[in-house]
Each structure stands twice: as C-alpha cells, then as structure tokens.
Scaffold this motif. Structure first.
Motif, PDB file in Angstrom:
ATOM      1  N   ASN A   2       0.857  -1.174   0.000  1.00 56.18           N
ATOM      2  CA  ASN A   2       0.000   0.000   0.000  1.00 56.18           C
ATOM      3  C   ASN A   2       0.899   1.233   0.000  1.00 56.18           C
ATOM      4  OD1 ASN A   2      -2.370   1.458   0.042  1.00 56.18           O
ATOM      5  ND2 ASN A   2      -2.661   1.304   2.254  1.00 56.18           N
ATOM      6  N   ARG A  37      -1.052  -1.034  -4.512  1.00 54.38           N
ATOM      7  CA  ARG A  37      -2.209  -0.184  -4.253  1.00 54.38           C
ATOM      8  C   ARG A  37      -1.715   1.243  -4.081  1.00 54.38           C
ATOM      9  NH1 ARG A  37      -6.217  -0.861   0.972  1.00 54.38           N
ATOM     10  NH2 ARG A  37      -7.719   0.785   0.405  1.00 54.38           N
ATOM     11  N   THR A  39      -2.326   5.408  -3.549  1.00 53.42           N
ATOM     12  CA  THR A  39      -3.074   6.616  -3.201  1.00 53.42           C
ATOM     13  C   THR A  39      -2.184   7.807  -3.526  1.00 53.42           C
ATOM     14  OG1 THR A  39      -4.268   5.518  -1.399  1.00 53.42           O
ATOM     15  CG2 THR A  39      -4.199   7.928  -1.357  1.00 53.42           C
ATOM     16  N   THR A  82      -6.563   8.918   8.640  1.00 47.33           N
ATOM     17  CA  THR A  82      -6.791   7.743   7.800  1.00 47.33           C
ATOM     18  C   THR A  82      -6.715   6.469   8.632  1.00 47.33           C
ATOM     19  OG1 THR A  82      -6.111   6.586   5.783  1.00 47.33           O
ATOM     20  CG2 THR A  82      -4.344   7.448   7.173  1.00 47.33           C
ATOM     21  N   THR A  83      -7.483   5.479   8.221  1.00 49.31           N
ATOM     22  CA  THR A  83      -7.437   4.174   8.894  1.00 49.31           C
ATOM     23  C   THR A  83      -6.451   3.237   8.208  1.00 49.31           C
ATOM     24  OG1 THR A  83      -9.278   3.385   7.515  1.00 49.31           O
ATOM     25  CG2 THR A  83      -9.826   4.369   9.663  1.00 49.31           C
ATOM     26  N   GLU A  84      -5.859   3.708   7.124  1.00 51.16           N
ATOM     27  CA  GLU A  84      -4.945   2.863   6.351  1.00 51.16           C
ATOM     28  C   GLU A  84      -3.521   2.957   6.891  1.00 51.16           C
ATOM     29  OE1 GLU A  84      -5.321   2.433   2.036  1.00 51.16           O
ATOM     30  OE2 GLU A  84      -6.662   4.181   2.111  1.00 51.16           O
ATOM     31  N   HIS A  85      -2.810   1.843   6.767  1.00 53.01           N
ATOM     32  CA  HIS A  85      -1.363   1.852   6.984  1.00 53.01           C
ATOM     33  C   HIS A  85      -0.699   1.831   5.620  1.00 53.01           C
ATOM     34  CE1 HIS A  85       2.707   0.904   8.132  1.00 53.01           C
ATOM     35  NE2 HIS A  85       2.677  -0.145   7.325  1.00 53.01           N
TER      36      HIS A  85
END
Length: 380
Positions: A2, A37, A39, A82-85
């Motif tokens: 990610n 992935r 962003t 954000t909840t993403e790592h």
C-alpha cells in the motif's frame, strides 16, 4: 504494498494545469498501480473532487493555497485521520515534509524524489536536512546533477541516492515524419500562424528570466536564414496569461526582431504537444542551474534536434548526437552560430532528431521509469 505518493503544493494531480512533477506522477501511476495499491495525495483544484478513485487509483486532495505550510497541515491531517497503513510514503520534492510525515507515520518506509535543489541551505536548514536524510530510506533524483548537489551539502547521503531519469509519452509526442495525425496537426498549426514555409525554432516553458527566452529572441537578429521563425510557447506561470514585466519585455523584443517571433501565451497542457509537431529545432535556454528540464524528453520524442545550455543537469541529456550544447547561455551569438549550423543542413538536423527519438524509445519510456521506481520500492 500500500503506497502513498505525496505531490507538491503548487499544482494538482492529474496534471490538468501542467507541471513537471505532476506529469511524472501521471506518467508512472497507472503502471505502478498494476503491482501495488496507490493513493496520490495532492492539492485541491476547482475542477477536481476532494476524494475520488479513478482506474483503481485513489486521489485525495487537501488545501494548499500554493503554500507549503498550509499544505503540510492538510497532509498531516490526512495521515492522522486515515485508517490505512501505508507501507511506503513516497514524497516528491519536499524534504521539509519528511519529519512531519515521520511523526505521524512511524512505521512507514519513506522515500523522497528530488526534482530540484531543495536541500540547498538557503531553502532548508542543515539540522532539518540531516534529520530528514536520517529518516529516508532512499533519495531518487531526476539527474546526476541533483544528486551531486545534495552530496555537496550532505556527503553522508551518497549511499541513499539513486538517479532515475524521467520519461515521456511516446505516442503523444510523436515525430510528424512518422505520424499522419501529427503531420496534419503540424500543417494546421503552421497555417494558422502563417508559418507554412518557415524553419521553426521552438521554445516551450515558463516565461521567466532564469529560463532565458529573451536571449533566444535576441539571437534572431544574428541568424543567416530569412526563412526562420521563432515560436515562444508559454506564460508567466501555469494556467496564467498575466502579462508580467518579463513577458512584456520578451514581447517587446519579439516585435523588434528582424525575423518572425510569435509568442503564444500559455498553452493548455493537453495541447502543448501540437507545437512540438510544428517545430523543426527545439531550444532550451536555461540560465539557471536547471535540474534537467523535461522539455528535452518531449523534444526527443517528437524527433526534434535541440540546443540546450551547459547548466545543471541539462548536458546529461546530450547523447548519441541528438543535440548541441550552448556553453555560454547568456550570449545570443552562440545560439545564432549553432542554429545557423543546424538550419543550413536540415537533413543532418533531422538525423539528430531521429537519434533523439530512438534514444527516447530505448531509455525514456514511462515503463522504464515505473520499473526503476518499483525496484526501489521492492528492494529490502
């Protein structure tokens, strides 16, 4: 993995307003998203939503007002909420973002891409530079010149540096000799400006003194070719047709030139390639220590021979007789001398352009750039 890619605060992504860094990110993002992935975090724009997913890539946009301090607050707020790592946070051209990002993302790997000399002590205090370098896993530079400049200030950063030259869209910037659609666009644009029988010398870039187009305009009075014309494409800033003092100066010089000099004003990013179809010789007139202007890649892809200046990373792009070097960029006579040589033998000049196109096909594709970035991301 990610991945978060953080653009700069000046222009949005996608590159609807232009911009070398924005074009770079757009060139590689879709290719990188096939493997990871992605962003992309960038600045807001009235024509773009705050959050969207396009072709599997998420775009998040935060306020910047064109100011790094404002933008930094938006970047940090996004990371805090954000909840993403993110396995990797890849920051573009802003070493001042490294420490704030590290504070809110302690477990992410951080990579920095450098497109300008932003580690210069006039731009970054040495204590902050040293601390940023300590947190960085890798520093990607767009030219050897930028890497050398960083090492001049921070010699201990040498083992973290890797040069990855930029790329170009080979389909968009196609040689008119090899593309029927490019030929049609060339003929249309030349007819629109009454340049059908001219040998067109082309400048594309922001109109500012350090970019040097005024020297090229002055060189027109020293050319031996009455069938030559100069086209100066660009405005004072991206998406900006304001008549700055410098733009007015260039236009005044153009009006007094003995040969035709056309100043187009700002041309939208999605249209600028058409002028590369129309040109015969490209000239980069940088007076400053240019990191390595991406217009060289575009000229080569379009099959144009070029002149460039012995400043910064520009000489690194002269390979295999694809262009000529101007050693004194402030001397109109040197431009005129080299342009007279090129315009006197257009067959030789076109062969230089072909050499450049083949070089771009081999070395400067977005696929190659994306693969080089992946090699950095995936190296542990």
């Amino acid at each position: 993995m990610n991945i978060l890619m953080i653009c700069t605060e000046k222009l949005p992504v996608p590159n609807i307003r232009g911009g070398a860094i924005q074009t770079y990110i757009c060139g590689v993002a879709s290719l990188l998203s096939k493997h990871h992935r992605i962003t992309i975090l960038g600045r807001t724009d009235p024509d773009l939503p705050l959050d969207e997913i396009v072709d599997g890539i998420r775009y998040v946009r935060v306020d910047s007002e064109g100011l790094l301090d404002v933008y930094s607050r938006g970047v940090i707020s996004f990371l805090e909420h954000t909840t993403e790592h993110f396995d990797i946070i890849h920051i573009f051209n802003r070493p001042r973002l490294v420490l704030p990002v590290r504070n809110v993302a302690p477990f992410s790997r951080i990579i920095l891409s450098m497109h300008n000399d932003m580690f210069n002590p006039y731009k970054l205090h040495s204590s902050e530079g040293n601390a940023a370098i300590e947190q960085l896993e890798r520093i990607i530079t767009i030219s050897n010149y930028i890497g050398t400049a960083i090492c001049d200030y921070y010699p201990h950063a040498a083992h973290k540096l890797k040069t990855i030259y930029s790329g170009v869209d080979l389909d968009r910037f196609a040689p008119w000799m090899e593309s029927p659609s490019a030929l049609r666009a060339r003929e249309s644009l030349r007819a629109e400006y009454n340049l059908q029988n001219k040998k067109i010398i082309l400048f594309v870039g922001r109109l500012s003194r350090n970019k040097g187009p005024h020297v090229l305009v002055r060189a027109m009075s020293k050319l031996n070719h009455s069938d030559a014309a100069l086209v100066v494409v660009g405005g004072a800033w991206y998406s900006d047709n304001t008549i700055s003092d410098y733009v007015a100066y260039v236009r005044a010089l153009a009006e007094r030139a003995p040969l035709p000099v056309i100043t187009t004003g700002y041309v939208q990013a999605h249209d600028v390639h058409r002028w590369f179809y129309a040109g015969d010789v490209f000239v980069c007139t940088s007076l400053w220590q240019e990191p390595l202007a991406r217009v060289h890649y575009e000229a080569m892809a379009a099959g144009l021979p070029f002149l460039t200046t012995a400043r910064g990373g520009n000489p690194e792009i002269i390979v295999n007789n694809n262009g000529l070097l101007v050693t004194n960029p402030e001397d109109p006579s040197e431009y005129a001398e080299k342009l007279n040589t090129m315009l006197s033998d257009m067959n030789r000049a076109r062969q230089m352009g072909i050499n450049g196109r083949r070089l771009a096909e081999r070395n400067f594709t977005w696929e190659r750039v994306a693969n080089d970035i992946r090699s950095v991301w995936e190296q542990r």
